[in-house]
Write a protein that holds these residues in place. Structure first.
Motif, PDB file in Angstrom:
ATOM      1  N   THR A   1       0.833  -1.212   0.000  1.00  0.00           N
ATOM      2  CA  THR A   1       0.000   0.000   0.000  1.00  0.00           C
ATOM      3  C   THR A   1       0.864   1.257   0.000  1.00  0.00           C
ATOM      4  O   THR A   1       0.432   2.320  -0.454  1.00  0.00           O
ATOM      5  N   LEU A   2       2.080   1.161   0.499  1.00  0.00           N
ATOM      6  CA  LEU A   2       2.977   2.310   0.548  1.00  0.00           C
ATOM      7  C   LEU A   2       3.191   2.915  -0.832  1.00  0.00           C
ATOM      8  O   LEU A   2       3.336   4.136  -0.978  1.00  0.00           O
ATOM      9  N   TYR A   3       3.194   2.079  -1.861  1.00  0.00           N
ATOM     10  CA  TYR A   3       3.393   2.587  -3.215  1.00  0.00           C
ATOM     11  C   TYR A   3       2.268   3.536  -3.619  1.00  0.00           C
ATOM     12  O   TYR A   3       2.501   4.560  -4.268  1.00  0.00           O
ATOM     13  N   GLY A   4       1.056   3.219  -3.199  1.00  0.00           N
ATOM     14  CA  GLY A   4      -0.075   4.089  -3.510  1.00  0.00           C
ATOM     15  C   GLY A   4       0.053   5.449  -2.841  1.00  0.00           C
ATOM     16  O   GLY A   4      -0.319   6.474  -3.419  1.00  0.00           O
ATOM     17  N   THR A   5       0.590   5.476  -1.616  1.00  0.00           N
ATOM     18  CA  THR A   5       0.782   6.771  -0.944  1.00  0.00           C
ATOM     19  C   THR A   5       1.892   7.566  -1.627  1.00  0.00           C
ATOM     20  O   THR A   5       1.828   8.787  -1.679  1.00  0.00           O
ATOM     21  N   PHE A   6       2.894   6.869  -2.151  1.00  0.00           N
ATOM     22  CA  PHE A   6       3.968   7.539  -2.894  1.00  0.00           C
ATOM     23  C   PHE A   6       3.416   8.209  -4.153  1.00  0.00           C
ATOM     24  O   PHE A   6       3.798   9.347  -4.486  1.00  0.00           O
ATOM     25  N   LEU A   7       2.531   7.548  -4.854  1.00  0.00           N
ATOM     26  CA  LEU A   7       1.956   8.119  -6.077  1.00  0.00           C
ATOM     27  C   LEU A   7       1.202   9.415  -5.787  1.00  0.00           C
ATOM     28  O   LEU A   7       1.193  10.330  -6.610  1.00  0.00           O
ATOM     29  N   ARG A   8       0.589   9.504  -4.627  1.00  0.00           N
ATOM     30  CA  ARG A   8      -0.205  10.682  -4.266  1.00  0.00           C
ATOM     31  C   ARG A   8       0.623  11.754  -3.550  1.00  0.00           C
ATOM     32  O   ARG A   8       0.116  12.816  -3.227  1.00  0.00           O
ATOM     33  N   TRP A   9       1.877  11.487  -3.295  1.00  0.00           N
ATOM     34  CA  TRP A   9       2.786  12.375  -2.578  1.00  0.00           C
ATOM     35  C   TRP A   9       3.383  13.373  -3.562  1.00  0.00           C
ATOM     36  O   TRP A   9       3.774  12.998  -4.669  1.00  0.00           O
ATOM     37  N   PRO A  10       3.488  14.669  -3.227  1.00  0.00           N
ATOM     38  CA  PRO A  10       4.056  15.639  -4.166  1.00  0.00           C
ATOM     39  C   PRO A  10       5.552  15.419  -4.378  1.00  0.00           C
ATOM     40  O   PRO A  10       6.239  14.854  -3.525  1.00  0.00           O
ATOM     41  N   ARG A  11       6.040  15.870  -5.525  1.00  0.00           N
ATOM     42  CA  ARG A  11       7.477  15.833  -5.774  1.00  0.00           C
ATOM     43  C   ARG A  11       8.184  16.735  -4.764  1.00  0.00           C
ATOM     44  O   ARG A  11       7.573  17.631  -4.171  1.00  0.00           O
ATOM     45  N   ASN A  12       9.470  16.517  -4.601  1.00  0.00           N
ATOM     46  CA  ASN A  12      10.210  17.239  -3.562  1.00  0.00           C
ATOM     47  C   ASN A  12      10.102  18.751  -3.699  1.00  0.00           C
ATOM     48  O   ASN A  12       9.891  19.461  -2.710  1.00  0.00           O
ATOM     49  N   LYS A  13      10.235  19.259  -4.910  1.00  0.00           N
ATOM     50  CA  LYS A  13      10.139  20.721  -5.087  1.00  0.00           C
ATOM     51  C   LYS A  13       8.722  21.205  -4.782  1.00  0.00           C
ATOM     52  O   LYS A  13       8.541  22.275  -4.182  1.00  0.00           O
TER      53      LYS A  13
END
Length: 236
Positions: free
Chosen positions: A194-206
């Motif tokens: 499930t962590l991958y799904g949260t990564f997809l919804r997470w903004p890029r670093n900038k």
């Protein structure tokens, strides 16, 4: 501004997964971070928490961030453990029974923090703020409860701005993470996908840096592992 965060439906799914992986959380988290999770926590804590501070451990789980504060900074801190999963908070008493600090427990979400404005010297988010329902609202609430010159510490996955680095991190999280989780904890580790799904919804670093600067006066953004891990301190 577009909504950033998990949204209500996916948030409920993520919380259900987190509740079910409590017994293996530490073991798997260490494995999938290549053993760097506590190293990154300690690096951020030493720069953002000081003796005498009143701390909000937001998305505390059962207190990994705060335990490192007590071990590596000082026991002279007051900690409010705050998490949406009461079962996580239920493990705090036993884990912290040998420490002399004052602490309090409260269950709730980032978007509605039940504390007065200007209460905390530091807010700690260790691998947790990524699971916000609405990230803009979460940052607004954290900013509100921080004292003047207070610090928000984020230790979490990063989403690299560089396409190649982002692809490599994404590939690791989508495919290798499941293997690492299984090797660390057997079938109990598989829900970590499930962590991958949260990564997809997470903004890029900038994007994350820019989002924080809309609320906070200064942001120190430290990237690790090709930008796939971040240590961020934002100052009110």
């Amino acid at each position: 501004m577009k909504d950033i965060g998990l949204g209500n439906l996916y948030w409920k799914e993520v919380i259900k997964v987190l509740r079910n992986i409590i017994p293996v959380y530490d073991k798997v988290n260490s494995a999938i971070s290549l053993g760097k999770d506590n190293q990154f926590r300690k690096e951020g804590i030493r720069k953002s928490v000081f003796p005498g501070d009143h701390v909000l451990d937001a998305g505390s789980g059962y207190g990994n961030m705060s335990k490192l504060v007590l071990d590596f900074v000082s026991e002279n801190v007051t900690i409010n453990f705050y998490d949406p999963i009461p079962e996580m908070l239920g493990k705090i008493k036993n884990k912290f029974k040998n420490y002399n600090n004052s602490y309090f427990l409260c269950s709730g979400i980032f978007e509605k923090i039940p504390y007065r404005s200007n209460t905390f010297d530091a807010v700690l988010c260790g691998y947790s703020i990524r699971d916000s329902i609405a990230l803009n609202d979460s940052f607004a609430e954290i900013h509100r409860v921080l004292k003047k010159n207070g610090r928000l510490l984020i230790v979490d996955l990063g989403k690299p701005d560089n396409f190649l680095a982002r692809y490599l991190v994404s590939f690791y999280l989508k495919y290798f993470l499941v293997i690492m989780a299984f090797l660390a904890a057997g079938r109990e580790g598989l829900p970590f996908r499930t962590l991958y799904g949260t990564f997809l919804r997470w903004p890029r670093n900038k994007e994350l840096n820019d989002l924080l600067l809309k609320k906070f006066s200064k942001v120190e953004f430290n990237k690790k592992l090709l930008g796939g891990a971040i240590i961020v301190i934002a100052y009110k």
